[in-house]
Design a protein around this motif. Structure first.
Motif, mmCIF file in Angstrom:
data_model
loop_
_atom_site.group_PDB
_atom_site.id
_atom_site.type_symbol
_atom_site.label_atom_id
_atom_site.label_comp_id
_atom_site.label_asym_id
_atom_site.label_seq_id
_atom_site.Cartn_x
_atom_site.Cartn_y
_atom_site.Cartn_z
ATOM 1 N N PHE A 29 0.808 -1.207 0.000
ATOM 2 C CA PHE A 29 0.000 0.000 0.000
ATOM 3 C C PHE A 29 0.852 1.273 0.000
ATOM 4 C CE2 PHE A 29 -2.575 -3.286 2.075
ATOM 5 C CZ PHE A 29 -3.617 -3.323 1.162
ATOM 6 N N GLU A 32 -0.457 3.974 -2.548
ATOM 7 C CA GLU A 32 -1.694 4.614 -2.104
ATOM 8 C C GLU A 32 -1.432 5.627 -0.995
ATOM 9 O OE1 GLU A 32 -1.460 1.363 -2.683
ATOM 10 O OE2 GLU A 32 -2.803 1.163 -4.401
ATOM 11 N N LYS A 33 -0.537 5.270 -0.072
ATOM 12 C CA LYS A 33 -0.207 6.199 1.022
ATOM 13 C C LYS A 33 0.442 7.466 0.483
ATOM 14 C CE LYS A 33 0.502 2.613 4.523
ATOM 15 N NZ LYS A 33 1.520 1.946 5.354
ATOM 16 N N HIS A 36 -2.111 9.597 -1.370
ATOM 17 C CA HIS A 36 -3.002 10.257 -0.418
ATOM 18 C C HIS A 36 -2.318 11.483 0.198
ATOM 19 C CE1 HIS A 36 -6.079 10.799 2.574
ATOM 20 N NE2 HIS A 36 -5.164 10.745 3.532
ATOM 21 N N GLN A 37 -1.038 11.350 0.545
ATOM 22 C CA GLN A 37 -0.309 12.484 1.108
ATOM 23 C C GLN A 37 -0.169 13.608 0.094
ATOM 24 O OE1 GLN A 37 3.382 10.893 2.532
ATOM 25 N NE2 GLN A 37 2.472 9.991 4.363
#
Length: 104
Positions: A29, A32-33, A36-37
């Motif tokens: 992930f 995705e992290k 998102h940031q």
């Protein structure tokens, strides 16, 4: 020939070092992290881009624009159209001379 042997040794050393690199284990992930940031950071930037233009500053800007327009309008009313046209014509040499000359 000596340089060729040295070059081959250097090339072999590089290949050996590349083969000794181990695979990096990444969290599934991770992407995705990071995405998102990035999204939250860009939203914060967009929110703060116009925060400096507060209502007080908007009112002050509006007052300045209105005052400048009133001053410009009053200045425009004081000078007449004919004066402006004649000064323009004189400055560019477009005015007709009313003086009589010997050649007329």
């Amino acid at each position: 020939m000596k340089t060729n042997v040295e070059m081959n040794k250097k090339i072999n050393d590089v290949f050996d070092s590349v083969e000794s690199i181990q695979e990096v284990k990444v969290s599934p992930f991770f992407k995705e992290k990071v995405m998102h940031q990035i999204r939250t950071a860009s939203e914060d930037i967009q929110d703060t881009s116009w925060s400096w233009f507060t209502p007080k500053l908007q009112l002050a800007t509006l007052v300045c624009v209105v005052v400048l327009n009133v001053l410009a309008f009053n200045n425009l009313k004081e000078s007449t159209y004919d004066e402006n046209v004649s000064s323009f014509a004189e400055s560019y040499g477009l005015s007709v001379s009313t003086e009589s000359s010997l050649f007329n």
